[in-house]
Design a protein around this motif. Sequence first.
Motif, PDB file in Angstrom:
ATOM      1  N   SER A   1      41.406 -12.707 -26.824  1.00 30.58           N
ATOM      2  CA  SER A   1      41.316 -13.771 -25.830  1.00 30.58           C
ATOM      3  C   SER A   1      41.463 -15.117 -26.524  1.00 30.58           C
ATOM      4  N   GLY A   2      41.803 -16.112 -25.709  1.00 30.58           N
ATOM      5  CA  GLY A   2      41.927 -17.461 -26.239  1.00 30.58           C
ATOM      6  C   GLY A   2      40.610 -18.004 -26.750  1.00 30.58           C
ATOM      7  N   GLU A   3      39.548 -17.721 -26.021  1.00 21.80           N
ATOM      8  CA  GLU A   3      38.222 -18.186 -26.425  1.00 21.80           C
ATOM      9  C   GLU A   3      37.823 -17.582 -27.778  1.00 21.80           C
ATOM     10  N   ALA A   4      38.080 -16.287 -27.943  1.00 19.23           N
ATOM     11  CA  ALA A   4      37.755 -15.619 -29.204  1.00 19.23           C
ATOM     12  C   ALA A   4      38.614 -16.163 -30.348  1.00 19.23           C
ATOM     13  N   ALA A   5      39.846 -16.532 -30.039  1.00 13.62           N
ATOM     14  CA  ALA A   5      40.722 -17.110 -31.055  1.00 13.62           C
ATOM     15  C   ALA A   5      40.138 -18.415 -31.586  1.00 13.62           C
ATOM     16  N   LEU A   6      39.675 -19.266 -30.683  1.00 12.24           N
ATOM     17  CA  LEU A   6      39.101 -20.538 -31.105  1.00 12.24           C
ATOM     18  C   LEU A   6      37.832 -20.327 -31.918  1.00 12.24           C
ATOM     19  N   ASP A   7      37.047 -19.310 -31.558  1.00  9.63           N
ATOM     20  CA  ASP A   7      35.842 -18.993 -32.330  1.00  9.63           C
ATOM     21  C   ASP A   7      36.183 -18.462 -33.719  1.00  9.63           C
ATOM     22  N   ALA A   8      37.302 -17.756 -33.841  1.00 13.58           N
ATOM     23  CA  ALA A   8      37.680 -17.126 -35.114  1.00 13.58           C
ATOM     24  C   ALA A   8      38.378 -18.078 -36.080  1.00 13.58           C
ATOM     25  N   LEU A   9      38.848 -19.209 -35.577  1.00 16.91           N
ATOM     26  CA  LEU A   9      39.575 -20.146 -36.432  1.00 16.91           C
ATOM     27  C   LEU A   9      38.695 -20.644 -37.567  1.00 16.91           C
ATOM     28  N   GLY A  10      39.306 -20.831 -38.709  1.00 17.50           N
ATOM     29  CA  GLY A  10      38.597 -21.365 -39.863  1.00 17.50           C
ATOM     30  C   GLY A  10      39.584 -21.607 -40.980  1.00 17.50           C
ATOM     31  N   GLU A  11      39.055 -21.998 -42.120  1.00 20.31           N
ATOM     32  CA  GLU A  11      39.914 -22.293 -43.270  1.00 20.31           C
ATOM     33  C   GLU A  11      40.695 -21.071 -43.745  1.00 20.31           C
ATOM     34  N   TRP A  12      40.231 -19.899 -43.425  1.00 19.25           N
ATOM     35  CA  TRP A  12      40.896 -18.672 -43.879  1.00 19.25           C
ATOM     36  C   TRP A  12      42.240 -18.454 -43.183  1.00 19.25           C
ATOM     37  N   VAL A  13      42.469 -19.100 -42.020  1.00 16.95           N
ATOM     38  CA  VAL A  13      43.678 -18.858 -41.224  1.00 16.95           C
ATOM     39  C   VAL A  13      44.849 -19.676 -41.753  1.00 16.95           C
TER      40      VAL A  13
ATOM     41  N   VAL B   1      48.203 -18.462 -40.653  1.00 16.20           N
ATOM     42  CA  VAL B   1      49.163 -18.272 -39.571  1.00 16.20           C
ATOM     43  C   VAL B   1      48.459 -17.629 -38.387  1.00 16.20           C
ATOM     44  N   VAL B   2      48.751 -18.148 -37.179  1.00 19.38           N
ATOM     45  CA  VAL B   2      48.239 -17.561 -35.949  1.00 19.38           C
ATOM     46  C   VAL B   2      49.424 -16.998 -35.178  1.00 19.38           C
ATOM     47  N   LEU B   3      49.330 -15.720 -34.798  1.00 27.75           N
ATOM     48  CA  LEU B   3      50.302 -15.096 -33.902  1.00 27.75           C
ATOM     49  C   LEU B   3      49.670 -15.153 -32.521  1.00 27.75           C
ATOM     50  N   LEU B   4      50.241 -15.941 -31.623  1.00 29.58           N
ATOM     51  CA  LEU B   4      49.573 -16.294 -30.369  1.00 29.58           C
ATOM     52  C   LEU B   4      50.411 -15.913 -29.160  1.00 29.58           C
ATOM     53  N   ASP B   5      49.822 -15.088 -28.298  1.00 23.83           N
ATOM     54  CA  ASP B   5      50.446 -14.739 -27.024  1.00 23.83           C
ATOM     55  C   ASP B   5      50.264 -15.909 -26.062  1.00 23.83           C
ATOM     56  N   ARG B   6      51.244 -16.148 -25.217  1.00 23.59           N
ATOM     57  CA  ARG B   6      51.131 -17.247 -24.245  1.00 23.59           C
ATOM     58  C   ARG B   6      50.403 -16.833 -22.983  1.00 23.59           C
ATOM     59  N   ARG B   7      50.698 -15.656 -22.499  1.00 27.05           N
ATOM     60  CA  ARG B   7      50.202 -15.229 -21.187  1.00 27.05           C
ATOM     61  C   ARG B   7      48.990 -14.326 -21.369  1.00 27.05           C
TER      62      ARG B   7
ATOM     63  N   MET C   1      41.872 -18.248 -20.878  1.00 26.83           N
ATOM     64  CA  MET C   1      42.539 -19.342 -21.571  1.00 26.83           C
ATOM     65  C   MET C   1      43.927 -18.900 -22.033  1.00 26.83           C
ATOM     66  N   HIS C   2      44.951 -19.542 -21.507  1.00 28.74           N
ATOM     67  CA  HIS C   2      46.324 -19.222 -21.872  1.00 28.74           C
ATOM     68  C   HIS C   2      46.621 -19.661 -23.315  1.00 28.74           C
ATOM     69  N   GLY C   3      47.644 -19.068 -23.889  1.00 25.41           N
ATOM     70  CA  GLY C   3      48.042 -19.411 -25.248  1.00 25.41           C
ATOM     71  C   GLY C   3      48.426 -20.863 -25.408  1.00 25.41           C
ATOM     72  N   ASP C   4      49.026 -21.448 -24.377  1.00 24.16           N
ATOM     73  CA  ASP C   4      49.410 -22.867 -24.442  1.00 24.16           C
ATOM     74  C   ASP C   4      48.183 -23.750 -24.671  1.00 24.16           C
ATOM     75  N   GLU C   5      47.087 -23.423 -23.975  1.00 28.20           N
ATOM     76  CA  GLU C   5      45.857 -24.201 -24.131  1.00 28.20           C
ATOM     77  C   GLU C   5      45.228 -23.952 -25.498  1.00 28.20           C
ATOM     78  N   VAL C   6      45.284 -22.715 -25.972  1.00 28.18           N
ATOM     79  CA  VAL C   6      44.768 -22.408 -27.311  1.00 28.18           C
ATOM     80  C   VAL C   6      45.535 -23.232 -28.348  1.00 28.18           C
ATOM     81  N   LEU C   7      46.840 -23.285 -28.199  1.00 26.72           N
ATOM     82  CA  LEU C   7      47.678 -24.060 -29.109  1.00 26.72           C
ATOM     83  C   LEU C   7      47.255 -25.533 -29.121  1.00 26.72           C
ATOM     84  N   GLU C   8      47.053 -26.103 -27.954  1.00 28.35           N
ATOM     85  CA  GLU C   8      46.608 -27.497 -27.865  1.00 28.35           C
ATOM     86  C   GLU C   8      45.275 -27.698 -28.570  1.00 28.35           C
TER      87      GLU C   8
END
Length: 192
Positions: free
Chosen positions: A35-47, A49-55, A59-66
């Motif tokens: 999920s987009g929410e889980a992606a934002l929680d998982a972000l950190g210095e270790w990342v 590259v993010v492989l991100l689905d849009r749909r 939370m859509h991928g576009d919003e996660v990207l923003e």
Amino acid sequence: MTGDSGVLIVDDEPEVVETYRKHLADSYSVRTVQSGEAALDALGEWVDVVLLDRRMPGMHGDEVLERIHERGVDCRVVMVTAVDPDLDIVTMAFDEYLVKPVSGDQLRETIDRLLRREQLDAQIQRIVEVGSKLATLEAKLGYEQLERSDRYAELREEFDQLREETTLGDVNEDPYLEATVENIDALLPERT
């Protein structure tokens, strides 16, 4: 590249996440979320590259990207989606856009290309910075004045050394690098 490079896979379909993980786990340090929410929680210095689905639901991928960019997270983002690109992507700050289905080879090649770009970015930025100074000096000052300047000679030597040490690889494989090389070459007039 190496297993030290961190890849975050974000897709709401468990089968897709698992397939991508299997393709990439041998080459990178991989984490997956659905999920987009889980992606934002998982972000950190270790990342890296993010492989991100849009749909995705919620939370859509576009919003996660923003949000990734709002937070200033230093990573590359690949949109990996079934959504065909349209003019709406012009304002989106991703690094690559892949339309599903994608193979494991496509994913690895894209990630490796982005990691090479990341490494080259600092070198290229310095080349452009030094080249811009040289171009300004050469456009505004006379040849005799430049020839007498130790500071100009040092700057010119640094530029030449940077160009020699920066290995761009096969620029024909990466349009970003090809355009960068063309811009660097156009930056300075031929040396006399």
